[in-house]
Design an enzyme around this catalytic site. Structure first.
Site, mmCIF file in Angstrom:
data_model
loop_
_atom_site.group_PDB
_atom_site.id
_atom_site.type_symbol
_atom_site.label_atom_id
_atom_site.label_comp_id
_atom_site.label_asym_id
_atom_site.label_seq_id
_atom_site.Cartn_x
_atom_site.Cartn_y
_atom_site.Cartn_z
ATOM 1 N N HIS A 137 0.865 -1.224 -0.321
ATOM 2 C CA HIS A 137 -0.123 0.129 -0.023
ATOM 3 C C HIS A 137 1.058 1.344 -0.324
ATOM 4 O O HIS A 137 1.910 1.894 0.433
ATOM 5 C CB HIS A 137 -0.670 -0.113 1.125
ATOM 6 C CG HIS A 137 -2.160 0.961 0.861
ATOM 7 N ND1 HIS A 137 -2.089 2.299 1.454
ATOM 8 C CD2 HIS A 137 -3.736 0.429 0.520
ATOM 9 C CE1 HIS A 137 -4.106 2.642 1.094
ATOM 10 N NE2 HIS A 137 -4.498 1.900 0.124
ATOM 11 N N ASP A 148 -8.392 -5.614 -0.033
ATOM 12 C CA ASP A 148 -8.484 -5.986 -1.432
ATOM 13 C C ASP A 148 -8.029 -7.490 -1.298
ATOM 14 O O ASP A 148 -8.202 -8.771 -2.034
ATOM 15 C CB ASP A 148 -7.330 -5.887 -2.577
ATOM 16 C CG ASP A 148 -8.185 -5.051 -3.380
ATOM 17 O OD1 ASP A 148 -9.353 -4.442 -3.255
ATOM 18 O OD2 ASP A 148 -7.244 -4.532 -3.136
HETATM 19 N N1 COA Z 1 3.647 -8.082 -4.543
HETATM 20 C C1 COA Z 1 5.084 -8.239 -4.683
HETATM 21 N N2 COA Z 1 6.281 -6.766 -4.215
HETATM 22 C C2 COA Z 1 5.645 -5.164 -4.410
HETATM 23 C C3 COA Z 1 4.123 -5.537 -4.066
HETATM 24 C C4 COA Z 1 3.573 -6.974 -4.498
HETATM 25 N N3 COA Z 1 1.976 -6.867 -4.440
HETATM 26 N N4 COA Z 1 3.694 -4.559 -4.048
HETATM 27 C C5 COA Z 1 4.862 -3.274 -3.700
HETATM 28 N N5 COA Z 1 6.021 -3.971 -4.094
HETATM 29 C C6 COA Z 1 7.377 -4.031 -4.638
HETATM 30 C C7 COA Z 1 7.862 -2.807 -5.110
HETATM 31 O O1 COA Z 1 7.617 -4.179 -6.186
HETATM 32 C C8 COA Z 1 8.660 -2.463 -4.967
HETATM 33 O O2 COA Z 1 9.837 -3.202 -4.702
HETATM 34 P P1 COA Z 1 11.249 -2.189 -5.386
HETATM 35 O O3 COA Z 1 11.459 -1.086 -4.559
HETATM 36 O O4 COA Z 1 12.375 -3.590 -5.296
HETATM 37 O O5 COA Z 1 10.872 -1.623 -6.438
HETATM 38 C C9 COA Z 1 8.288 -2.103 -3.465
HETATM 39 O O6 COA Z 1 7.621 -2.746 -3.529
HETATM 40 C C10 COA Z 1 7.721 -0.748 -3.616
HETATM 41 O O7 COA Z 1 6.517 -0.738 -4.059
HETATM 42 P P2 COA Z 1 5.460 0.266 -4.858
HETATM 43 O O8 COA Z 1 4.928 -0.074 -5.878
HETATM 44 O O9 COA Z 1 7.096 1.541 -5.068
HETATM 45 O O10 COA Z 1 4.628 0.917 -3.847
HETATM 46 P P3 COA Z 1 3.273 2.100 -4.617
HETATM 47 O O11 COA Z 1 3.119 2.475 -3.802
HETATM 48 O O12 COA Z 1 3.567 2.204 -5.992
HETATM 49 O O13 COA Z 1 2.365 0.664 -4.951
HETATM 50 C C11 COA Z 1 0.913 -0.389 -4.507
HETATM 51 C C12 COA Z 1 1.699 0.578 -4.255
HETATM 52 C C13 COA Z 1 -0.959 -0.853 -3.754
HETATM 53 C C14 COA Z 1 0.251 -0.265 -5.825
HETATM 54 C C15 COA Z 1 1.241 -1.974 -4.546
HETATM 55 O O14 COA Z 1 1.690 -2.331 -2.948
HETATM 56 C C16 COA Z 1 0.903 -2.867 -6.080
HETATM 57 O O15 COA Z 1 0.985 -2.620 -6.771
HETATM 58 N N6 COA Z 1 -0.259 -3.804 -4.657
HETATM 59 C C17 COA Z 1 -0.790 -4.872 -5.744
HETATM 60 C C18 COA Z 1 -1.925 -4.662 -6.510
HETATM 61 C C19 COA Z 1 -3.247 -4.210 -5.356
HETATM 62 O O16 COA Z 1 -2.944 -5.037 -4.031
HETATM 63 N N7 COA Z 1 -3.508 -3.120 -5.430
HETATM 64 C C20 COA Z 1 -4.950 -3.104 -4.190
HETATM 65 C C21 COA Z 1 -4.181 -1.578 -3.595
HETATM 66 S S1 COA Z 1 -5.079 -1.491 -1.972
#
Ligand code: COA
Length: 376
Positions: free
Chosen positions: A263, A313
């Site tokens: 998140h 979710d």
């Molecule tokens: N599974 C695996 N790795 C994850 C992850 C996940 N669900 N969520 C984040 N990460 C990792 C990223 O790859 C990143 O790793 P890195 O630093 O090695 O590149 C790190 O954690 C930071 O994540 P980031 O993508 O920068 O977070 P964000 O704030 O941009 O995105 C979300 C937040 C929610 C979009 C992201 O966590 C995600 O895509 N989650 C899965 C989709 C989801 O469940 N969405 C519903 C949100 S309520």
């Protein structure tokens, strides 16, 4: 010559405060709607009362709640003319979120108040939209199953009516309570991606239907509302508790994202996920399925391997599955609730509007000379 900025943000506006808001807040990993803790509302309130709270900034008195319940209830029905036309829209190989986005946009064409900027008219439109998104979702499902539209019943709650309109059978009290709690948990979430998109559209002083249609399109994506459906597809693919750990480890080794985890704001856990985890445990045990145990094994593995915690979710997937809800309706159900939060944000935006118009820092070549097409 390109203008020079202090520092461009290619990081999804992380940490940027884009507006002030009095609708909901995340403080020290706790979520509040208008100052009330989400766990308190989930346990004690109803969806209708929460909508009133989000729109008015205070809990209703008994007579106000009764009036609001009746207004929402009265607005749930879809006229025969609308049902007939909407039933003609394609449903085969169509994602329900795409259908819903189009249907909500179409609803504006039947609403003679849709373009009004009078407060009273906008309030009427807000009620219609909030009441009808769930009815549209139910109509979609029944249409693709070649079943008749079911009308809402007076004197029943929003959650009761949604389940009845979806399944055509009277829901039991436990299912209604579970579903109502899900609606409460999903109603608003500060400046999430879809609420922001609704506000951006509203900031051009466009109408409520346009802003809600923008928000539905934004919620649809798998990084936002679409994650709940993806979680259930993952659970079905993993199949057994024994497979869970190895499956997740392999996904993480392949740099895949595990849906339902991580998140932008909560780094120490999403409070909504904790409520849903408890519900998932009870419902999966009652249904005699392994999906809670499997979810728990995935949760433990993602935490230990990656330090990430489940978001709203993750456990909602097994909750909806236990209720027999089709997978691709999970995100439309999210929209059924979240439309109330979007509308609160749209009204807040109108009340202190300035158009959203950020800048983009140019990174391409400059001062190029036009070359006629024949000479390229
Ligand atoms: N599974 C695996 N790795 C994850 C992850 C996940 N669900 N969520 C984040 N990460 C990792 C990223 O790859 C990143 O790793 P890195 O630093 O090695 O590149 C790190 O954690 C930071 O994540 P980031 O993508 O920068 O977070 P964000 O704030 O941009 O995105 C979300 C937040 C929610 C979009 C992201 O966590 C995600 O895509 N989650 C899965 C989709 C989801 O469940 N969405 C519903 C949100 S309520």
């Amino acid at each position: 010559m390109a203008e020079v900025f202090a520092g461009a943000i290619d990081k999804g506006l992380e940490g940027v405060v884009a507006c002030t808001t009095g609708i909901s807040s995340i403080v020290d990993a706790q979520l509040f709607y208008s100052g009330y803790l989400i766990e308190d509302l989930a346990e004690n309130s109803t969806f209708e009362e929460v909508v009133y709270l989000l729109w008015n900034g205070r809990l209703p008195k008994a007579n106000e709640l009764e009036k609001f319940n009746n207004e929402l209830n009265a607005n749930m029905s879809l006229s025969a003319e609308k049902v007939e036309l909407l039933q003609k829209l394609p449903t085969k190989n169509v994602h329900p979120m795409a259908w819903l986005r189009s249907a909500v946009s179409m609803m504006a064409l039947w609403d003679d108040k849709s373009q009004s900027d009078e407060d009273a008219d906008r309030h009427e439109v807000a009620l219609r939209l909030t009441a009808k998104v769930g009815s549209l979702v139910a109509l979609f499902e029944r249409t693709r199953q070649a079943k008749e539209y079911v009308s809402p019943q007076a004197g029943k709650s929003f959650a009761w009516n949604f389940l009845h309109m979806l399944n055509g059978v009277e829901p039991d009290a436990d299912s209604v309570k579970v579903f109502d709690t899900c609606l409460i948990l999903h109603a608003d979430h500060e400046l999430n991606c879809s609420a922001f998109s609704a506000r951006v559209t509203a900031s051009s002083l466009s109408d409520l239907y346009s802003a809600v249609t923008s928000a539905i399109g934004t919620l649809k994506g798998p990084l936002h509302g679409g994650a709940n459906e993806a979680v259930m597809r993952m659970l079905l693919e993993i199949k057994t508790v024994d497979n869970a750990k190895a499956w997740i480890k392999s996904a993480l080794e392949n740099k895949e994202k595990v849906m339902g985890f991580g998140h932008r704001v909560y780094k120490n856990g999403d409070p909504r996920a904790k409520v849903l985890r408890g519900m998932s445990k009870i419902l999966c045990e009652n249904a005699g399925t392994e999906y809670y145990e499997m979810s728990k094994a995935i949760d433990d593995t993602v935490q230990s391997e990656k330090g990430l915690l489940p978001n709203v979710d993750f456990y909602s997937a097994s909750v909806y599955y236990s209720m027999g809800i089709p997978l691709d309706l999970y995100t439309p159900i999210f929209a059924t609730s979240r439309v109330s939060g979007w509308i609160a944000h749209i009204f807040e935006q109108y009340s202190k509007n300035r158009i959203y118009r950020p800048r983009g820092e140019w990174t391409g070549e400059s001062s190029l000379k036009y070359v006629p097409v024949a000479d390229r």
